[in-house]
Design a protein around this motif. Structure first.
Motif, mmCIF file in Angstrom:
data_model
loop_
_atom_site.group_PDB
_atom_site.id
_atom_site.type_symbol
_atom_site.label_atom_id
_atom_site.label_comp_id
_atom_site.label_asym_id
_atom_site.label_seq_id
_atom_site.Cartn_x
_atom_site.Cartn_y
_atom_site.Cartn_z
ATOM 1 N N MET A 166 -26.950 1.691 141.778
ATOM 2 C CA MET A 166 -27.430 1.056 140.552
ATOM 3 C C MET A 166 -28.291 2.036 139.741
ATOM 4 O O MET A 166 -28.135 2.138 138.528
ATOM 5 C CB MET A 166 -28.227 -0.195 140.905
ATOM 6 N N ASN A 167 -29.150 2.785 140.418
ATOM 7 C CA ASN A 167 -29.996 3.771 139.728
ATOM 8 C C ASN A 167 -29.153 4.871 139.101
ATOM 9 O O ASN A 167 -29.454 5.344 138.007
ATOM 10 C CB ASN A 167 -31.013 4.376 140.699
ATOM 11 N N GLU A 168 -28.073 5.259 139.781
ATOM 12 C CA GLU A 168 -27.189 6.296 139.260
ATOM 13 C C GLU A 168 -26.385 5.793 138.051
ATOM 14 O O GLU A 168 -26.111 6.542 137.122
ATOM 15 C CB GLU A 168 -26.237 6.734 140.377
ATOM 16 N N LEU A 169 -26.037 4.507 138.055
ATOM 17 C CA LEU A 169 -25.206 3.934 136.997
ATOM 18 C C LEU A 169 -25.983 3.495 135.758
ATOM 19 O O LEU A 169 -25.398 3.282 134.712
ATOM 20 C CB LEU A 169 -24.435 2.722 137.532
ATOM 21 N N ARG A 170 -27.295 3.354 135.894
ATOM 22 C CA ARG A 170 -28.098 2.784 134.809
ATOM 23 C C ARG A 170 -27.864 3.452 133.445
ATOM 24 O O ARG A 170 -27.749 2.757 132.433
ATOM 25 C CB ARG A 170 -29.582 2.785 135.171
ATOM 26 N N PRO A 171 -27.744 4.795 133.354
ATOM 27 C CA PRO A 171 -27.509 5.395 132.025
ATOM 28 C C PRO A 171 -26.132 5.048 131.440
ATOM 29 O O PRO A 171 -25.964 5.034 130.225
ATOM 30 C CB PRO A 171 -27.606 6.904 132.280
ATOM 31 N N ILE A 172 -25.146 4.749 132.297
ATOM 32 C CA ILE A 172 -23.778 4.509 131.826
ATOM 33 C C ILE A 172 -23.521 3.030 131.537
ATOM 34 O O ILE A 172 -22.893 2.680 130.545
ATOM 35 C CB ILE A 172 -22.761 5.004 132.886
ATOM 36 N N PHE A 173 -23.998 2.162 132.437
ATOM 37 C CA PHE A 173 -23.782 0.717 132.315
ATOM 38 C C PHE A 173 -25.142 0.033 132.168
ATOM 39 O O PHE A 173 -25.948 0.049 133.088
ATOM 40 C CB PHE A 173 -23.055 0.175 133.558
ATOM 41 N N PRO A 174 -25.407 -0.579 131.019
ATOM 42 C CA PRO A 174 -26.757 -1.103 130.744
ATOM 43 C C PRO A 174 -27.135 -2.371 131.523
ATOM 44 O O PRO A 174 -28.290 -2.571 131.832
ATOM 45 C CB PRO A 174 -26.729 -1.389 129.245
ATOM 46 N N ILE B 274 -21.395 -4.461 137.354
ATOM 47 C CA ILE B 274 -21.628 -3.504 136.270
ATOM 48 C C ILE B 274 -21.242 -4.056 134.907
ATOM 49 O O ILE B 274 -21.596 -3.496 133.889
ATOM 50 C CB ILE B 274 -20.900 -2.168 136.529
ATOM 51 N N PHE B 275 -20.500 -5.166 134.901
ATOM 52 C CA PHE B 275 -20.076 -5.707 133.608
ATOM 53 C C PHE B 275 -19.689 -7.168 133.766
ATOM 54 O O PHE B 275 -19.186 -7.577 134.803
ATOM 55 C CB PHE B 275 -18.871 -4.918 133.072
ATOM 56 N N TYR B 276 -19.924 -7.949 132.721
ATOM 57 C CA TYR B 276 -19.360 -9.295 132.626
ATOM 58 C C TYR B 276 -19.141 -9.625 131.168
ATOM 59 O O TYR B 276 -19.855 -9.145 130.289
ATOM 60 C CB TYR B 276 -20.228 -10.357 133.309
ATOM 61 N N GLY B 277 -18.106 -10.393 130.908
ATOM 62 C CA GLY B 277 -17.803 -10.783 129.542
ATOM 63 C C GLY B 277 -16.552 -11.632 129.502
ATOM 64 O O GLY B 277 -15.825 -11.754 130.487
#
Length: 125
Positions: free
Chosen positions: A98-106, A47-50
């Protein structure tokens, strides 16, 4: 030069582990006393990398507030931190999250990797 005898035993252990076949089925290891964790291949959603450590922990906290029942995993591979979530047996389960998270995590990706098998809750109904 003085060499610790443990070095030879560690090298031997490393060689032994590397010679084991990698196509082994699920392995069982114990974490806390009385609990068994079964590892197998499955899927996780990244959901994230940086490269900012604080930012990855902030994203982990944000995710845990919304989905406390799912495990989160942070790994570091220079120069980035990666936040992956879930222990899914099938790609379809990971895709649903992933479909559920799409609005929160781009930025979302599905990765196949070794997971901790989720507890299967069977009812006697």
């Amino acid at each position: 030069m003085v060499k610790d005898p443990m070095i030879d035993s560690l090298i031997a252990k490393r060689i032994e582990l590397n010679l084991k076949p990698t196509t082994a089925p699920a392995t069982v290891s114990t974490g806390r006393p009385g609990t068994t964790i079964v590892s197998q291949m499955g899927y996780r959603v990244q959901i994230f990398y940086g490269s900012d450590r604080r930012e990855v922990f902030n994203e982990q906290s944000k995710f845990n507030n919304s989905f406390p029942e799912l495990n989160t995993y942070i790994t570091y591979k220079q120069p980035n931190y990666y936040l992956r979530v879930g222990d899914f047996r099938t790609r379809l389960e990971a895709q649903r999250l992933m479909n559920e998270l799409r609005p929160i995590f781009p930025t979302l990706f599905i990765f196949r990797e070794k997971i901790n098998a989720p507890n299967l809750n069977y009812s006697n109904d």
